[in-house]
Structures are given as structure tokens and as C-alpha cells.
Design an enzyme around this catalytic site. Sequence first.
Site, PDB file in Angstrom:
ATOM      1  N   THR B 153       0.868  -1.181   0.000  1.00 25.08           N
ATOM      2  CA  THR B 153       0.000   0.000   0.000  1.00 25.08           C
ATOM      3  C   THR B 153       0.904   1.230   0.000  1.00 25.08           C
ATOM      4  OG1 THR B 153      -0.175  -0.221   2.405  1.00 25.08           O
ATOM      5  CG2 THR B 153      -1.993  -1.082   1.068  1.00 25.08           C
ATOM      6  N   LYS B 176       3.774  -6.990   3.751  1.00 25.28           N
ATOM      7  CA  LYS B 176       3.512  -5.585   3.415  1.00 25.28           C
ATOM      8  C   LYS B 176       3.709  -4.816   4.698  1.00 25.28           C
ATOM      9  CE  LYS B 176      -0.175  -3.371   3.070  1.00 25.28           C
ATOM     10  NZ  LYS B 176      -0.047  -2.543   4.281  1.00 25.28           N
ATOM     11  N   THR B 187      -2.038  -2.358   8.882  1.00 25.01           N
ATOM     12  CA  THR B 187      -0.615  -2.290   9.186  1.00 25.01           C
ATOM     13  C   THR B 187       0.245  -3.387   8.585  1.00 25.01           C
ATOM     14  OG1 THR B 187      -1.258  -1.317  11.278  1.00 25.01           O
ATOM     15  CG2 THR B 187       1.005  -2.077  11.096  1.00 25.01           C
ATOM     16  N   GLU B 266       6.468   5.018   7.882  1.00 22.20           N
ATOM     17  CA  GLU B 266       6.145   6.270   7.203  1.00 22.20           C
ATOM     18  C   GLU B 266       7.020   7.397   7.718  1.00 22.20           C
ATOM     19  OE1 GLU B 266       1.499   6.155   5.821  1.00 22.20           O
ATOM     20  OE2 GLU B 266       2.002   6.739   7.839  1.00 22.20           O
ATOM     21  N   ASN B 387       0.128  11.624   6.983  1.00 20.33           N
ATOM     22  CA  ASN B 387      -1.119  11.157   7.583  1.00 20.33           C
ATOM     23  C   ASN B 387      -2.180  12.216   7.819  1.00 20.33           C
ATOM     24  OD1 ASN B 387      -0.992   8.262   7.971  1.00 20.33           O
ATOM     25  ND2 ASN B 387       0.834   8.708   9.192  1.00 20.33           N
ATOM     26  N   THR B 392      -8.836  12.897   2.094  1.00 24.88           N
ATOM     27  CA  THR B 392      -9.345  14.066   1.363  1.00 24.88           C
ATOM     28  C   THR B 392      -8.309  14.584   0.388  1.00 24.88           C
ATOM     29  OG1 THR B 392      -8.545  15.461   3.169  1.00 24.88           O
ATOM     30  CG2 THR B 392     -10.839  14.746   3.244  1.00 24.88           C
TER      31      THR B 392
END
Lengths: 392, 392
Positions: B153, B176, B187, B266, B387, B392
Site C-alpha cells: 500500500t 507488506k 498495518t 512512514e 497522515n 481528502t
Amino acid sequence: MTDTAQGTQDLTFPQGFRAAALAAGIKPSGKTDLSCVVSDSDCTWAFAGTRSTTAAACVTRNRALFSGDGPVRALVVNAGNANAATGQRGARDNADLADAVGSVLNVPEDGVLTASTGIIGHLLPMDRVLSGAEHLPEELRAEVAPFAAAIMTTDTHPKTAAVTLSGGARIVGTAKGSGMIHPDMATMFAFAFSDARVDRDTLRSAFPGIVNRTFNAVTVDGDTSTNDMAVVLANGEAGEVDPAEFLAALEGVMRELARQIAADGEGATKLLTVRVSGARSEAEALSAARTCCVSPLLKSAVHGNDPNWGRVIMAVGRSGAEVDVERMTVSVQGIPVFAGRPLPYDDSAVSASMKAGEVVFEVGLGVGEASGESWGCDLSAEYVSINADYTT
Amino acid sequence: MTDTAQGTQDLTFPQGFRAAALAAGIKPSGKTDLSCVVSDSDCTWAFAGTRSTTAAACVTRNRALFSGDGPVRALVVNAGNANAATGQRGARDNADLADAVGSVLNVPEDGVLTASTGIIGHLLPMDRVLSGAEHLPEELRAEVAPFAAAIMTTDTHPKTAAVTLSGGARIVGTAKGSGMIHPDMATMFAFAFSDARVDRDTLRSAFPGIVNRTFNAVTVDGDTSTNDMAVVLANGEAGEVDPAEFLAALEGVMRELARQIAADGEGATKLLTVRVSGARSEAEALSAARTCCVSPLLKSAVHGNDPNWGRVIMAVGRSGAEVDVERMTVSVQGIPVFAGRPLPYDDSAVSASMKAGEVVFEVGLGVGEASGESWGCDLSAEYVSINADYTT
């Protein structure tokens, strides 16, 4: 809570309480860092301290005094140094501070509570602390503002709340904030002072629940500092009060302080409030609400005005609280977004509604009647820069 | 772990396993997002799924199959949509996907495991998913790379590990990643495939402990996603193996994948490793190590190369693990900084040593013989920007 409106500047302590604050040279900034509050008469009191297994000397000593069960009359606070992870030397320094402040205030050592907040792992500069303590009596006054300022660490402003009971007795609360996440700065102090006369057992039995619904609901990063404590002192100089009214007022003061602590998070731009209902128990409701407030992911979404309610589903799910997903409901700023299944909503409208000073998520677990509320703040990039380089 | 060195590109599955990957149109990016692995023969298998009370349909179904106790032959994965919080419709969609993939692969539906990862709260685009599934057989091949890429992802690179046992049997693992904190992206997936013949009960009894010491040690934000799962499939085509050697090799593969997941957090710039010894139990050692790795405060200090070891004292303290602070020790990058009391050290030297790809804290609790290790990553401002605006 009418008194709150008058603001910290004009706020005075309840009858019989005075406070002193001065700069002893603990904070490199030179700001006031040593302060005390003393009552003219013995106080009924209650204490709640961190559950950390590496608790600081002040927490360990206060807890022993609390189980010892005697009255107290004074509280001494130093900011800028947590006196935690300082070994037996740190414990002796803490006792010496209580002893020194007790003698200048004419209070027996075991009538003096201690509270240290600041960086972990450094010995207190006892020479400066003790010579500062000698000058505390000269600074005693009824105003709250100097004390509320002297207990701050990275707080951006002092935190106070006050209320007057029907009979004229008052409760005045002060707190030092947790930033969003800086537990090594001793996340939270909350002190409440009252001139009400309140039964010792009534106060002691009610206090843990009040702390759980207020300050324990604002552990925004899940971290428990080595120095957290909440203390209430009541000297009875204003006479008897209705116990129920007093406890409700005390919880109101502590709830107000808890919200002020959350809103003043490091790098925070808004208050995050999560209300959980339909839970099997208050404990599970508070757990679910807290788990949402500590989720860096949800906090980031709140910072970005991102109505990513899936992160609430995740946080509730990992909180362990019982939930019936088919009956579960989630709303953001009053707008329903989930009810057993995703609901259609206007992304941009919800996002716009999140550009407020307070963002409220309401979550229904669908399994019971209990409810609970927790407070946190958004997570901003500024937080990282604040915490990435503190000691060096 | 010599096979690991050969890298993902040349890695092939163990005997009898093939995988297919294609772009079904679930990811807006148009990247591959639907994939499967199938074995020519039935597999002995083990499964560990999220403990979230809002677990996704795939976790719930796999758990039911696991308790059902029958063999499996295939695994289908979709990335870009977690199919979580999607109600009964989501559960039907998940079963329909397993059914469709089973029929094109000639595997009974209850021989097909499912795994979905992506955003929570959106229904799967079943039309695209099902028409994509029809084309999976055409894409079947021995190479691991297409599958390892299709399950990603926000991962920045595919994650694989492999080992060859003495008898020639192999174990190939793919995962992943969790970003540092993005549990709504499900996760963690970890899949291990082996052609070894291994006893069903031996595998099932050992698997939970292996998962606890590897993937559960890398829950860097304490959040448990709705879709987390670890699966191992062994089809026995390479014959009998020494059970002890197999389990040790499997743990090695999963440990390597866990470290890769942590390092790819991240916004992460370095791997954070915390080793705890002297604990009363392995559970307490892992809890203390994990609590350090999830502390945003410690992670920020690591990002800023700030040797603020007080944050380790705090994190261990709140983990609940039993500790004797007088006997407690802490070292940073091998440099002792605490031993029952603060030790003198060169701030700038320790800070310089933290500018490495991996920062290691070693903590002694001083109360027992048990040890444990946990992995995380540093916290950077980039994390927040990643994050703060996902949906949006």
C-alpha cells in the site's frame, strides 16, 4: 464555574491559603521555578500519583504520607528538574527539600507534600534550591497567578479553574500541562485547594473516580510520566458544605483543568474530544475514548481536517472495549458518518466543520448504557521539532 | 538467510507454489492490486490475526477456517481497500471473492484464504474485483516479485526474506509494511510459504510464539489494525525436515520481515531497536521493549539524535514491567548512560553515534533472566504530512 471567567490574573486562593514563587535558578531561562502553597490550618487531603514503576521521589514520598493518613498543610513544587531516576541521592534531596520548606513555614516535615517537574535523570541543584527555599516566606500572598506560572514547564500559559459553592466556600485549581507528548517533562500536575470543610473519608473515596474521569482521560499519548500527580487540599475554614455539591464542583474544576491541559498540547492547534456511549462499562467507555485520543493517526487526521472516521473504528477496535459493529455509530462534529455501515456524507462539508478550535467525535458502541469522554489534541509537525532536540 | 541476499527480483517460490498479480482497478494509481498464491497440493498452515474487536471480514473468515481445521491451497490478496467496517455486505463480498478465485483455480472455496488491505469503511468494487479474478490464472508464475509488489500500500519497497534448509526445502516470506503509524492501511501482512513437510500440530503450537517475538514486536504505534494477519503455508513437496530447524528458520524469516517493516515506517529515516534483558518474563521484556518503540517521545529523540535516555526510563516505567531502578541499566549505541543512577557521558559523542541507520537501546531491568527485542522507527515531521491528509 463563574470564577473561571475572571481569569488567572485576579484569582485568589480560598481562605487560609497563601502561595509563594521565586526563581531559584533551576530553569536555565531564569523564570520562577520554586514555589509553595501553605494553609494556616491542617488540611483534609487526597492524592493520586503515577502508576509508573519508575515513579519519581516526590510521588513515592507523597504516596507514603497519604497511606500514613495524617493531615498536611503545605506543598512545595520545583519546575525544571523531575528528580526522577536519580537514585537514593534523589530521594534524600526530595526529603531535604520538604524538611527545609517545613522549617521556614513552621510546618512539620510530614505535613509538606513535594512535587518536581522537569527533565529526568539529573540531580537537583540542592544548593540553589535550599537557599531559594529560605526566601519563600517573604513571597507569600493570596494571589494564584505567581504560583500557577512557577509550576509551568513547556506550558504556553498557566492553567487555573475555580468555583464558589452555594455556602460561599470555594475550590481553586491549578495545573501544569502535558504538552501533547512530553512525559519526561512530568506530564501533569493538578492541585486543588478549598476552604470547605469536607469529610476525609468522603473525599478519599470519591477522589480516584474523579481523577479517572478527568486527568486520566487526558493521557493523550498513553505515556504515564514518572511525576504525574493530582492533589486536593481542603482546610475547612469556610465551614461545612454539602458533600455532593462539593464533589460535583471539584470534578467540574478538574474537568476544566483537564481540557485546558489537552488544548495546550505541544504543537497543538485544536482540542480533540471523543465521547463514547453505549458501552458495557464506564471503564470500557473511557478506554475506547482514550484510545481514540492517543492515536497519532487520528490526531494527524484531525490536524489535517481529514474526516477519516475509519481511524476511529480502528482505535475503538484495538481498545478492547466490547462493541457490536452492526450497531456501532460514529459522528464527526455532529455529522453521522457510520451506523453499522458507511453513511453517505459531504467530504468537504465535514472537513470544513473540522476547522474549529475543538473537534468532537461521538461514538456509540451499541452494547450497553455506560459512557465516557476523553480529551486530546491534534498532532502537528511542530510537535516533532519540539521533541526531536530537547536535551542537546 | 543466504537467499535474502539474492534480492526480491530473482526470488522464486518454493516447489509447487505459484503466484499471480494484476491491476483490477482498486488502487487509484492503477498499480497491481489483486494477487493470489496457489499451491499444487494441500498445505499444512497456521494463522494469526488481529485481536481488534472491529476485525475485517478477511480476518474473521480466515479465523473461522483455521478453527475449522481443514487444509488450504490458495491465498487471494487485494490492496487499496481493507473491506473493514463494511457490514454484512462486506462479509458477503469477501466470501464471493474467495469463491470466485477458488473456481478459477479449481480450489474449493474453503481452501482459499483472503486478505484485504487499504482504507477502512469503503465497499469493495466487486465488479472490477471479480472480473480481475477471472484473469489471475493467466498470470501464474514462480517469481515472487509481482506478488510482493501487488500487496503493497504505502510501502516504499517490497519486503521478502527466504532461507534454504539443510535438506533443500525452502521458506519464502513476503510482507507488506506498516508505515510507522497507519493502521487504517492494515498495518501488516506477513505470508510465509514452504515446500517442507511439517507436522500440523508442531506448526500450529509454535506459530503464536514466533509471531509474538517477531511481528507483534513491531507494532510501532501500539495500534492494532483491523486487517493484520500472519500466515504460513507448507505444502510438503520437498519432503520431511527437522522440525526444530524448520521452526528456527521460520522465525528467522519472520524476524527479517519484521525488521524490514519497521525500517520502512512512514517518514522513517532509521530503524529503532530496543533490547530488554533482566526481565521477570519474556512477556514483560517484550512489553518494556515495545513500550519504548511506540513512544512518540523516544522516537522523536531518535530522529533528532538526542540521547535523552530519560524517555527510556519513562517508557519502561509505564510499560508495567517489573523493574529494580537501583539495578536498572540503559545504554545507547553501546554507550552506558544509566546504572541505577545517571552516568557521565559525552553528549556530542552519543549524539553522533545515533546518526546511524539503526539506533539500539539496551535496557537491563535487574529483576530476572528473561529478555526480548522490539523494532520501530524514528518519528519525523514527514509522518504528519503523510497522515494529515489521506482520504481528502
